[in-house]
Design a protein around this motif. Structure first.
Motif, PDB file in Angstrom:
ATOM      1  N   VAL A 239     -10.358   3.834 -22.750  1.00 15.45           N
ATOM      2  CA  VAL A 239     -10.267   5.125 -22.453  1.00 15.45           C
ATOM      3  C   VAL A 239      -9.959   6.120 -21.058  1.00 15.45           C
ATOM      4  N   GLY A 240     -10.697   5.793 -20.433  1.00 12.66           N
ATOM      5  CA  GLY A 240     -10.689   6.331 -18.765  1.00 12.66           C
ATOM      6  C   GLY A 240      -9.198   6.296 -18.777  1.00 12.66           C
ATOM      7  N   ARG A 241      -8.700   4.731 -18.965  1.00 10.83           N
ATOM      8  CA  ARG A 241      -7.970   4.297 -17.877  1.00 10.83           C
ATOM      9  C   ARG A 241      -6.310   4.824 -18.459  1.00 10.83           C
ATOM     10  N   MET A 242      -6.430   5.157 -19.448  1.00 11.04           N
ATOM     11  CA  MET A 242      -5.277   5.790 -20.749  1.00 11.04           C
ATOM     12  C   MET A 242      -5.311   7.671 -20.376  1.00 11.04           C
ATOM     13  N   LEU A 243      -6.466   8.195 -20.403  1.00  2.00           N
ATOM     14  CA  LEU A 243      -6.658   9.349 -20.138  1.00  2.00           C
ATOM     15  C   LEU A 243      -6.121   9.429 -18.760  1.00  2.00           C
ATOM     16  N   TRP A 244      -6.050   9.287 -18.029  1.00  2.00           N
ATOM     17  CA  TRP A 244      -5.832   8.675 -16.485  1.00  2.00           C
ATOM     18  C   TRP A 244      -4.531   8.391 -16.441  1.00  2.00           C
ATOM     19  N   ARG A 245      -3.622   7.467 -17.190  1.00  2.00           N
ATOM     20  CA  ARG A 245      -2.700   7.369 -17.132  1.00  2.00           C
ATOM     21  C   ARG A 245      -2.160   8.311 -17.204  1.00  2.00           C
TER      22      ARG A 245
END
Length: 165
Positions: free
Chosen positions: A50-56
């Protein structure tokens, strides 16, 4: 296997114990013990995803971040000083005054005027909601539905306008 990396005593499943020897010059110090899990937990993997998707997609989700920030700020303002809504109310008229001043100083028509009017309506709506939410609470009456509709409209418009710029 070296005695430095071998687990001592009863070994838990999937956990390695690494002992780092005593450092020079520290005579009475105990050695450090570092426990490293073999695999990250499922919760850690889910939060990482979830963190990687939000950052992306952070640029595409900018209105969502601002909406959540406005909700939190107005909740804090309401809890600390409900009268802050009275101070924010005149600020909501600021964008209309800005448009009038800008149209007198640099008159424009056509698409420029439409963009200016859209920006003024959006800013007036957001500042008016913030004034009401700071005064009455962000979840009072219809303010939470207004916040939700405003967030959805802003996010949809942002995704559309961002592609066309």
């Amino acid at each position: 296997m070296s005695s430095r990396t071998r687990a001592r005593g009863a070994k838990a499943a999937g956990v390695h114990t690494v002992r780092i020897p005593r450092q020079r010059g520290r005579r009475g110090a105990q050695p450090f013990i570092v426990v490293v899990p073999e695999q990250p937990s499922l919760t850690r993997e889910a939060f990482g995803f979830v963190g990687r998707m939000l950052w992306r997609f952070r640029h595409a989700l900018a209105p969502t971040g601002f909406a959540l920030l406005a909700l939190a700020v107005t909740a804090i303002l309401h809890a600390i000083a409900w009268w802050s809504g009275l101070l924010l109310a005149p600020v909501a008229a600021g964008p209309v005054a800005w448009l009038g001043f800008l149209q007198v100083r640099r008159p424009r028509g056509g698409s420029t005027l439409r963009w200016r009017i859209t920006a003024v309506v959006t800013a007036t709506f957001a500042l008016g909601w913030m004034a009401l939410a700071a005064g009455f609470g962000p979840l009072a009456g219809p303010l939470e539905q207004i916040w939700l509709v405003g967030w959805l409209v802003a996010q949809a418009a942002w995704l559309f306008v961002r592609r066309s710029l």
